[in-house]
Design an enzyme around this catalytic site. Structure first.
Site, PDB file in Angstrom:
ATOM      1  N   HIS A  52       0.880  -1.159   0.000  1.00 50.63           N
ATOM      2  CA  HIS A  52       0.000   0.000   0.000  1.00 50.63           C
ATOM      3  C   HIS A  52       0.926   1.219   0.000  1.00 50.63           C
ATOM      4  O   HIS A  52       2.078   1.128   0.471  1.00 50.63           O
ATOM      5  CB  HIS A  52      -0.892   0.021   1.245  1.00 50.63           C
ATOM      6  CG  HIS A  52      -1.908  -1.083   1.242  1.00 50.63           C
ATOM      7  ND1 HIS A  52      -1.936  -2.075   2.192  1.00 50.63           N
ATOM      8  CD2 HIS A  52      -2.907  -1.350   0.377  1.00 50.63           C
ATOM      9  CE1 HIS A  52      -2.925  -2.904   1.911  1.00 50.63           C
ATOM     10  NE2 HIS A  52      -3.521  -2.501   0.808  1.00 50.63           N
ATOM     11  N   ASP A  55       2.451   1.726   3.224  1.00 51.21           N
ATOM     12  CA  ASP A  55       3.433   0.714   3.660  1.00 51.21           C
ATOM     13  C   ASP A  55       4.819   1.200   3.245  1.00 51.21           C
ATOM     14  O   ASP A  55       5.816   0.945   3.920  1.00 51.21           O
ATOM     15  CB  ASP A  55       3.203  -0.643   2.960  1.00 51.21           C
ATOM     16  CG  ASP A  55       1.891  -1.320   3.357  1.00 51.21           C
ATOM     17  OD1 ASP A  55       1.481  -1.173   4.520  1.00 51.21           O
ATOM     18  OD2 ASP A  55       1.297  -1.999   2.489  1.00 51.21           O
ATOM     19  N   GLU A 177      -9.354  -4.499  -8.296  1.00 49.63           N
ATOM     20  CA  GLU A 177      -9.579  -5.686  -7.440  1.00 49.63           C
ATOM     21  C   GLU A 177     -10.985  -5.586  -6.855  1.00 49.63           C
ATOM     22  O   GLU A 177     -11.219  -4.832  -5.916  1.00 49.63           O
ATOM     23  CB  GLU A 177      -8.522  -5.727  -6.325  1.00 49.63           C
ATOM     24  CG  GLU A 177      -8.734  -6.889  -5.365  1.00 49.63           C
ATOM     25  CD  GLU A 177      -7.681  -6.944  -4.251  1.00 49.63           C
ATOM     26  OE1 GLU A 177      -6.635  -6.278  -4.346  1.00 49.63           O
ATOM     27  OE2 GLU A 177      -7.929  -7.666  -3.274  1.00 49.63           O
ATOM     28  N   HIS A 216     -12.717 -13.071  -2.442  1.00 50.06           N
ATOM     29  CA  HIS A 216     -13.703 -12.102  -2.920  1.00 50.06           C
ATOM     30  C   HIS A 216     -14.701 -12.771  -3.871  1.00 50.06           C
ATOM     31  O   HIS A 216     -15.895 -12.448  -3.853  1.00 50.06           O
ATOM     32  CB  HIS A 216     -13.007 -10.923  -3.607  1.00 50.06           C
ATOM     33  CG  HIS A 216     -12.108 -10.139  -2.691  1.00 50.06           C
ATOM     34  ND1 HIS A 216     -11.366  -9.060  -3.113  1.00 50.06           N
ATOM     35  CD2 HIS A 216     -11.832 -10.281  -1.362  1.00 50.06           C
ATOM     36  CE1 HIS A 216     -10.677  -8.567  -2.093  1.00 50.06           C
ATOM     37  NE2 HIS A 216     -10.939  -9.303  -1.018  1.00 50.06           N
ATOM     38  N   ASP A 251     -14.476 -11.708   5.771  1.00 53.38           N
ATOM     39  CA  ASP A 251     -13.357 -11.959   4.864  1.00 53.38           C
ATOM     40  C   ASP A 251     -12.220 -12.631   5.650  1.00 53.38           C
ATOM     41  O   ASP A 251     -11.589 -12.018   6.495  1.00 53.38           O
ATOM     42  CB  ASP A 251     -12.901 -10.607   4.289  1.00 53.38           C
ATOM     43  CG  ASP A 251     -11.848 -10.753   3.231  1.00 53.38           C
ATOM     44  OD1 ASP A 251     -11.594 -11.885   2.789  1.00 53.38           O
ATOM     45  OD2 ASP A 251     -11.268  -9.723   2.843  1.00 53.38           O
ATOM     46  N   ASP A 253      -9.404 -14.579   4.422  1.00 51.49           N
ATOM     47  CA  ASP A 253      -8.038 -14.632   3.864  1.00 51.49           C
ATOM     48  C   ASP A 253      -7.257 -15.832   4.399  1.00 51.49           C
ATOM     49  O   ASP A 253      -6.105 -15.717   4.849  1.00 51.49           O
ATOM     50  CB  ASP A 253      -7.259 -13.328   4.157  1.00 51.49           C
ATOM     51  CG  ASP A 253      -7.865 -12.115   3.457  1.00 51.49           C
ATOM     52  OD1 ASP A 253      -8.654 -12.291   2.506  1.00 51.49           O
ATOM     53  OD2 ASP A 253      -7.548 -10.978   3.858  1.00 51.49           O
TER      54      ASP A 253
END
Ligand code: 3MF
Ligand code: MG
Length: 348
Positions: A52, A55, A177, A216, A251, A253
């Site tokens: 990101h 980041d 995305e 997703h 979500d 992951d």
């Protein structure tokens, strides 16, 4: 063993090594500094890092452009010294007070302006890191209640924002995305079909592609391998976020293949049969460690997910293609079903 068609380069993000906080409890692991994460990612056999914007440059809204670029150069040097590439830098458009009501689709024009300007800075960081492309996860582009926004207007606002970015940098490539929900009740670009459709209404669709994330697709009630196939048929699948998801929950992951190994096998199959990676596409992982994971095992889910991909690649390449074709010709899908399950279990 039969020849592998695809060329697989793996990437993951620093957010995949996390502290384990969830909405019901605090952090359970210590923060690992970025330098350390990058070194470990290299040691695990990864080829690239996803970021990101913040980041790369923490607290970036408070910094001058010159300072941002200086810090970005430092991260580029760090990547170079480890022999790693940056896959993408994504704008974090869901954190600041200006994105509470959405970023490109906020009802406040000043906030929409902020989102585009912030993303231009993200483009500059992408260029500094020589990343393959920029990914946009449209986190807050949706609604909590329908009456707060007009769906058609939202779609066109996103198109206008993408156009502004494509014009800002004529070499930029953008990957959308999609995700159907979370944090929103309902996202406006919710599935891969929506994302591919969006690419075609931009001013240069040849520079806009998509990223399919396993979880997703599952959250949208769809099969991730079919979503990948759909995007591949459009020449638009430039990246993936492999992980897993136990049905219609929050979500998760989860590690790739952890919940539904056959689903995972079929994702690897669709990529391998296409020859994924030959045009520079990455195998990105977007996996989260369980909250129960101890500090010392902070990277296990990443290593496991990568290894599961490689193991499944072996399963794909050792499929008896003659038998498969014969069963398809005979329309004997019961036998094909049995054969696939036995193949996955290592049985005859
Ligand atoms: C959310 C996601 C995001 C995106 C990331 C890169 C935080 O469900 O998957 O991860 O992958 O922002 O675009
Ligand atoms: Mg993701």
């Amino acid at each position: 063993m039969p020849k592998i068609r695809g060329q697989y380069r793996f990437s993951c993000g620093p957010w995949n090594v996390s502290e384990g906080a969830d909405p019901f409890g605090p952090e359970v692991r210590r923060t690992v500094p970025l330098t350390r994460k990058i070194r470990e990612i290299k040691n695990l056999g990864f080829d690239g890092v996803q970021f990101h914007d913040d980041d790369v440059v923490p607290d970036l809204d408070a910094k001058s452009h010159a300072q941002i670029m200086k810090e970005a150069r430092r991260v580029k040097r760090l990547l170079d010294s480890e022999g790693l590439e940056a896959e993408f830098v994504a704008p974090r458009l869901w954190f600041s007070p200006q994105t509470i009501d959405g970023a490109f689709t906020s009802n406040d024009p000043k906030c929409r302006h902020y989102a585009i300007e912030r993303t231009k800075i993200c483009v500059d960081i992408n260029n500094e890191l020589e990343a393959s492309w920029m990914v946009v996860w449209l986190a807050r582009e949706g609604t909590y209640i329908r009456e707060s926004k007009n769906a058609r207007t939202q779609v066109l606002q996103i198109r206008d924002a993408l156009d502004a970015l494509l014009e800002y940098d004529p070499r930029l490539r953008i990957l959308i995305e999609p995700k159907p929900n979370e944090p929103m009740d309902s996202s406006i670009i919710s599935t891969i079909g929506h994302a591919v459709g969006m690419t075609y209404i931009t001013c240069d669709s040849s520079r806009v592609g998509v990223l399919v994330e396993t979880a997703h697709s599952i959250l949208a009630g769809l099969d991730p391998s079919d979503d990948m196939g759909y995007a591949l048929a459009h020449g638009k699948l430039w990246s993936v976020h492999l992980n897993d998801q136990g049905g219609l929950k929050f979500d998760e992951d989860k590690s790739f293949g952890s919940y539904n190994l056959r689903h995972a096998f079929n994702q690897v199959r669709v990529l391998e049969e296409y020859g994924y990676g030959r045009n520079g596409e990455w195998v990105g992982l977007d996996v989260k460690a369980m909250r129960t994971t101890k500090q010392t095992a902070s990277y296990k889910h990443l290593a496991n997910s990568r290894q599961t991909f490689l193991n499944l690649l072996e399963k794909v390449s050792t499929l008896d293609r003659k038998l498969e074709a014969q069963l398809i010709r005979a329309r004997d899908y019961e036998e094909l079903d049995r054969y696939i399950l036995c193949h996955l279990m290592g049985k005859k």
